[in-house]
Design a protein around this motif. Sequence first.
Motif, PDB file in Angstrom:
ATOM      1  N   GLN A  80       4.014  11.937  23.975  1.00 11.71           N
ATOM      2  CA  GLN A  80       4.364  10.628  23.429  1.00 11.71           C
ATOM      3  C   GLN A  80       4.593  10.716  21.924  1.00 11.71           C
ATOM      4  N   ALA A  81       3.811  11.564  21.245  1.00 17.23           N
ATOM      5  CA  ALA A  81       3.995  11.756  19.795  1.00 17.23           C
ATOM      6  C   ALA A  81       5.376  12.338  19.513  1.00 17.23           C
ATOM      7  N   ALA A  82       5.823  13.264  20.355  1.00 20.16           N
ATOM      8  CA  ALA A  82       7.143  13.870  20.162  1.00 20.16           C
ATOM      9  C   ALA A  82       8.248  12.823  20.279  1.00 20.16           C
ATOM     10  N   GLN A  83       8.093  11.901  21.213  1.00 19.95           N
ATOM     11  CA  GLN A  83       9.090  10.839  21.361  1.00 19.95           C
ATOM     12  C   GLN A  83       9.136   9.955  20.116  1.00 19.95           C
ATOM     13  N   ILE A  84       7.970   9.569  19.627  1.00 18.47           N
ATOM     14  CA  ILE A  84       7.890   8.711  18.434  1.00 18.47           C
ATOM     15  C   ILE A  84       8.401   9.476  17.216  1.00 18.47           C
ATOM     16  N   ALA A  85       8.087  10.777  17.124  1.00 17.24           N
ATOM     17  CA  ALA A  85       8.582  11.595  16.013  1.00 17.24           C
ATOM     18  C   ALA A  85      10.110  11.635  16.018  1.00 17.24           C
TER      19      ALA A  85
END
Length: 161
Positions: free
Chosen positions: A145-150
């Motif tokens: 999920q962090a990768a998507q937000i990044a």
Amino acid sequence: ATSYAAHFQLEAEGKGYLVPAAMKNAVLANLRLVARNWKPASGYYSRSEELTQAYRLYILSLAKKPEMGAMNRLKERKDLSTMAKWTLAAAYAQAGRKDVANEITGQPLDIGTYRYYEYDFTYGSDLRDTALMLITLCLTDRRNQAAQIAGVLSKALSSDH
């Protein structure tokens, strides 16, 4: 502004800059006092006030001085705004309570945005909110999920806006 100043001091200190201990401790003592005595506002500024409290609590956790009582009181609010939830979750995660942070942000993740206005008192923006979400996701080890937000942040920062 006090929370932003404290955050800046902590980040500078973390990068090796000398931050006078008396100055830092005075600012953190002020944040602790305000956090402990905070009461929810009603009306037009209620969202700004709860987000400011959540950010204050995050800064205190970042300084290794979490105010768990104030964090618990804020968490119990039924109508807590999305960004106050994310910021409070970051405070819990920073204080070592990833379980509570994950409970607050929930599944599926609520990544709704808030439209900021001139008189909001938080100096907020959609970009800042997205960055706070990314911090929270990183602190709670939710890498996918962090990768998507990044990716969302990267696209926004590389745009012409």
